[in-house]
Design a protein around this motif. Sequence first.
Motif, PDB file in Angstrom:
ATOM      1  N   ALA A  35      15.375 -12.801  -7.088  1.00 38.12           N
ATOM      2  CA  ALA A  35      16.238 -11.663  -7.411  1.00 38.12           C
ATOM      3  C   ALA A  35      15.733 -10.398  -6.719  1.00 38.12           C
ATOM      4  CB  ALA A  35      16.281 -11.453  -8.924  1.00 38.12           C
ATOM      5  N   ALA A  36      14.417 -10.253  -6.641  1.00 38.30           N
ATOM      6  CA  ALA A  36      13.843  -9.089  -5.956  1.00 38.30           C
ATOM      7  C   ALA A  36      14.194  -9.119  -4.472  1.00 38.30           C
ATOM      8  CB  ALA A  36      12.328  -9.070  -6.144  1.00 38.30           C
ATOM      9  N   TRP A  37      14.140 -10.278  -3.848  1.00 38.78           N
ATOM     10  CA  TRP A  37      14.502 -10.417  -2.431  1.00 38.78           C
ATOM     11  C   TRP A  37      15.979 -10.108  -2.217  1.00 38.78           C
ATOM     12  CZ3 TRP A  37      13.374 -10.058   2.323  1.00 38.78           C
ATOM     13  CH2 TRP A  37      14.054 -10.740   3.331  1.00 38.78           C
ATOM     14  N   ASP A  38      16.836 -10.567  -3.119  1.00 40.04           N
ATOM     15  CA  ASP A  38      18.269 -10.270  -3.010  1.00 40.04           C
ATOM     16  C   ASP A  38      18.517  -8.763  -3.037  1.00 40.04           C
ATOM     17  OD1 ASP A  38      18.990 -12.921  -2.818  1.00 40.04           O
ATOM     18  OD2 ASP A  38      19.479 -13.149  -4.942  1.00 40.04           O
ATOM     19  N   ARG A  39      17.755  -8.051  -3.856  1.00 42.49           N
ATOM     20  CA  ARG A  39      17.936  -6.596  -3.921  1.00 42.49           C
ATOM     21  C   ARG A  39      17.491  -5.916  -2.626  1.00 42.49           C
ATOM     22  NH1 ARG A  39      17.067  -7.565  -9.526  1.00 42.49           N
ATOM     23  NH2 ARG A  39      14.774  -7.563  -9.337  1.00 42.49           N
ATOM     24  N   GLN A  40      16.524  -6.520  -1.921  1.00 52.46           N
ATOM     25  CA  GLN A  40      16.112  -5.946  -0.636  1.00 52.46           C
ATOM     26  C   GLN A  40      17.180  -6.178   0.427  1.00 52.46           C
ATOM     27  OE1 GLN A  40      13.462  -4.144  -1.372  1.00 52.46           O
ATOM     28  NE2 GLN A  40      13.686  -5.310  -3.293  1.00 52.46           N
ATOM     29  N   LEU A  41      17.886  -7.291   0.320  1.00 55.10           N
ATOM     30  CA  LEU A  41      18.945  -7.622   1.282  1.00 55.10           C
ATOM     31  C   LEU A  41      20.222  -6.824   1.043  1.00 55.10           C
ATOM     32  CD1 LEU A  41      18.644 -11.530   1.338  1.00 55.10           C
ATOM     33  CD2 LEU A  41      17.953  -9.967   3.169  1.00 55.10           C
ATOM     34  N   ALA A  42      20.410  -6.331  -0.172  1.00 58.13           N
ATOM     35  CA  ALA A  42      21.694  -5.731  -0.557  1.00 58.13           C
ATOM     36  C   ALA A  42      22.151  -4.597   0.359  1.00 58.13           C
ATOM     37  CB  ALA A  42      21.640  -5.265  -2.008  1.00 58.13           C
ATOM     38  N   ASP A  53      11.835   0.415 -10.572  1.00 57.10           N
ATOM     39  CA  ASP A  53      12.426  -0.876 -10.211  1.00 57.10           C
ATOM     40  C   ASP A  53      11.835  -1.392  -8.904  1.00 57.10           C
ATOM     41  OD1 ASP A  53      14.013  -0.813 -12.453  1.00 57.10           O
ATOM     42  OD2 ASP A  53      15.761   0.026 -11.418  1.00 57.10           O
ATOM     43  N   VAL A  54      11.616  -0.488  -7.948  1.00 64.66           N
ATOM     44  CA  VAL A  54      11.034  -0.890  -6.665  1.00 64.66           C
ATOM     45  C   VAL A  54       9.601  -1.381  -6.865  1.00 64.66           C
ATOM     46  CG1 VAL A  54      10.294  -0.065  -4.395  1.00 64.66           C
ATOM     47  CG2 VAL A  54      12.509   0.622  -5.305  1.00 64.66           C
ATOM     48  N   ILE A  55       8.848  -0.713  -7.722  1.00 65.32           N
ATOM     49  CA  ILE A  55       7.481  -1.148  -8.013  1.00 65.32           C
ATOM     50  C   ILE A  55       7.495  -2.561  -8.592  1.00 65.32           C
ATOM     51  CG2 ILE A  55       5.505  -0.737  -9.538  1.00 65.32           C
ATOM     52  CD1 ILE A  55       6.104   2.286  -9.194  1.00 65.32           C
ATOM     53  N   ALA A  56       8.441  -2.836  -9.485  1.00 68.31           N
ATOM     54  CA  ALA A  56       8.556  -4.178 -10.070  1.00 68.31           C
ATOM     55  C   ALA A  56       8.926  -5.207  -9.007  1.00 68.31           C
ATOM     56  CB  ALA A  56       9.600  -4.166 -11.187  1.00 68.31           C
ATOM     57  N   ASP A  57       9.896  -4.837  -8.121  1.00 66.53           N
ATOM     58  CA  ASP A  57      10.317  -5.771  -7.073  1.00 66.53           C
ATOM     59  C   ASP A  57       9.195  -6.020  -6.065  1.00 66.53           C
ATOM     60  OD1 ASP A  57      12.811  -6.161  -8.131  1.00 66.53           O
ATOM     61  OD2 ASP A  57      13.843  -4.751  -6.796  1.00 66.53           O
ATOM     62  N   THR A  58       8.433  -4.977  -5.739  1.00 64.07           N
ATOM     63  CA  THR A  58       7.329  -5.135  -4.796  1.00 64.07           C
ATOM     64  C   THR A  58       6.289  -6.104  -5.352  1.00 64.07           C
ATOM     65  OG1 THR A  58       7.656  -2.856  -4.038  1.00 64.07           O
ATOM     66  CG2 THR A  58       5.577  -3.915  -3.449  1.00 64.07           C
ATOM     67  N   SER A  92       0.824  -1.212   0.000  1.00 67.88           N
ATOM     68  CA  SER A  92       0.000   0.000   0.000  1.00 67.88           C
ATOM     69  C   SER A  92       0.854   1.257   0.000  1.00 67.88           C
ATOM     70  CB  SER A  92      -0.938  -0.011   1.212  1.00 67.88           C
ATOM     71  OG  SER A  92      -0.203  -0.024   2.428  1.00 67.88           O
ATOM     72  N   THR A  93       1.975   1.226   0.722  1.00 67.61           N
ATOM     73  CA  THR A  93       2.848   2.410   0.762  1.00 67.61           C
ATOM     74  C   THR A  93       3.540   2.629  -0.576  1.00 67.61           C
ATOM     75  OG1 THR A  93       3.237   2.020   3.122  1.00 67.61           O
ATOM     76  CG2 THR A  93       4.730   3.538   2.003  1.00 67.61           C
ATOM     77  N   VAL A  94       4.005   1.554  -1.207  1.00 60.59           N
ATOM     78  CA  VAL A  94       4.626   1.680  -2.524  1.00 60.59           C
ATOM     79  C   VAL A  94       3.602   2.200  -3.531  1.00 60.59           C
ATOM     80  CG1 VAL A  94       5.672   0.405  -4.437  1.00 60.59           C
ATOM     81  CG2 VAL A  94       6.387  -0.062  -2.086  1.00 60.59           C
ATOM     82  N   LEU A  95       2.356   1.762  -3.404  1.00 61.12           N
ATOM     83  CA  LEU A  95       1.308   2.244  -4.311  1.00 61.12           C
ATOM     84  C   LEU A  95       1.045   3.735  -4.117  1.00 61.12           C
ATOM     85  CD1 LEU A  95      -1.242  -0.717  -4.293  1.00 61.12           C
ATOM     86  CD2 LEU A  95       0.110   0.114  -6.231  1.00 61.12           C
ATOM     87  N   GLU A  96       1.172   4.214  -2.873  1.00 59.35           N
ATOM     88  CA  GLU A  96       1.030   5.653  -2.631  1.00 59.35           C
ATOM     89  C   GLU A  96       2.090   6.429  -3.411  1.00 59.35           C
ATOM     90  OE1 GLU A  96       1.027   6.612   1.484  1.00 59.35           O
ATOM     91  OE2 GLU A  96      -0.681   5.313   1.951  1.00 59.35           O
ATOM     92  N   LYS A  97       3.324   5.900  -3.410  1.00 59.39           N
ATOM     93  CA  LYS A  97       4.394   6.536  -4.190  1.00 59.39           C
ATOM     94  C   LYS A  97       4.074   6.480  -5.681  1.00 59.39           C
ATOM     95  CE  LYS A  97       7.188   7.182  -0.624  1.00 59.39           C
ATOM     96  NZ  LYS A  97       7.647   8.519  -0.160  1.00 59.39           N
TER      97      LYS A  97
END
Length: 483
Positions: A307-314, A290-295, A235-240
């Motif tokens: 791959a999306a999870w790896d980017r969150q851990l980076a 990119d964040v919208i795609a990863d979310t 929901s927060t990413v959608l606000e952005k």
Amino acid sequence: MGIARKALAAMVVLMAALLGGAPAALAVTPTAVVVEDRAGVLDKKTLLPAVQSTDFYEPTKVAIYTYDGTAADNLNAEVLRFARAEHPEWISADGQKWTDGLFIFALDPVGRHVGTYMGEDRKVSPDQREDIQNASKELLRDAQWTDGTVAGIRRGAELINQPWYRSTAFLVTAWTAVAAAVCGAAAWLIVRWRTRVSSRKELARGDASYANVSMDLQVTELNASTIPESSRYGSTVLEKHRTFVNRYNTATEVSNQVHALSRRDLGRRHNLNLVRSYADAAAELDALDDVIADTNALLNRGSTWPAAWDRQLAPFGSDLDGLENLLSERRAEGTSATAAALRSFRDESRHDVERWSAELADGSITPETALDRLRDARTHLSELLKNHADTLIDAYARNDKEAGLMRQEMDSAQAGSKARYGRSYEPSILGTVYPSYYFFSVPSFNSGFNTGVSSVSSARGGATTGYGASGGSFSGSGSSSSF
């Protein structure tokens, strides 16, 4: 440029006339070198040959005095006390000045003070005294006591009784006309050229990001349409995202503006700021899509979720990897309890990350839970870094005022602007959901601490003159400062 050449020719003739009547400068090694190393920090085998071979302009006796004091001590008063008790020959016959022909270099390695004192026929200006002391400080801060002492004495030899035609004042005055005629025009051209080059680089950066956003615009809209609104993170990413199209349209307008600028326009500072704002806006949009795609991929467990999870851990992994370098630096208090807590947390967190990834893969935990755990771990790291900041501040600051100044810089680094600390939008789900100051990263910690040390060092650098109550009417030339 013809005027510049004529000005240069005139200055050459003038300097030749002035220097033609100037006496040759002497090169005289010290008449004596006296070392009173009461602090026991100097290597005389290195010190004596270096000082004895230093050339002064006039015959000069060099005295070196070290002692272990405190930060609150007045080094000037201590040097005078020592001279009166141990070396009365350092003081003039009337007891009011340092004796002629004398240069004293004093050091307190514990209280971290350095001082310089001269006889009346060897004294220099207050600014030059500061110059001599500053020449030694970088080495002294690194506990290179002998090399720092040698550096200070050699700088003193360059300035004490310096011939007028070698002085900075003469050289500045002599070349002012040439600088005005030649350098003024050259500086203007260089500034315009550098501004134009910077503008082109920023324009290229902005165009690359803008092209990526434009190419992925439909995909971004599709990704956003399938993000679950029931998720706190989604929901927060959608606000952005709801402001994404408006921001893209604004970036398009600015793009049209900057591409309409001529080559000459790109050399102007205010246009560089406009191009840079375009590049920053486009880069942030590029990161956000990119964040919208990863979310979408992570919360819906799409095919690209690993791959999306790896980017969150980076970002967290980068902080963990950077801890050892941070704790190995000078003044890092790497053996402290707070440093041990950081190392323990690092080792534990690496195992935790592996476990979370495995549980996420087998469905034992939801993506939301995995993000919660990552958020909690980064929050814990932030608290541990703050604790370690207190350890470093307590070790470096000498009083409450210095500690307050350092804490202010550390706080500013955590919440600071990109312009000052190089911080920018973190292209991750957590970086989008939480403000930039929510997590305290290792690079921000380093920036804050280094800035704090620099601020305190600058505050300590003020010169102390006068010899305290015990000095009486003594008014010999000299001063001291902190390092």
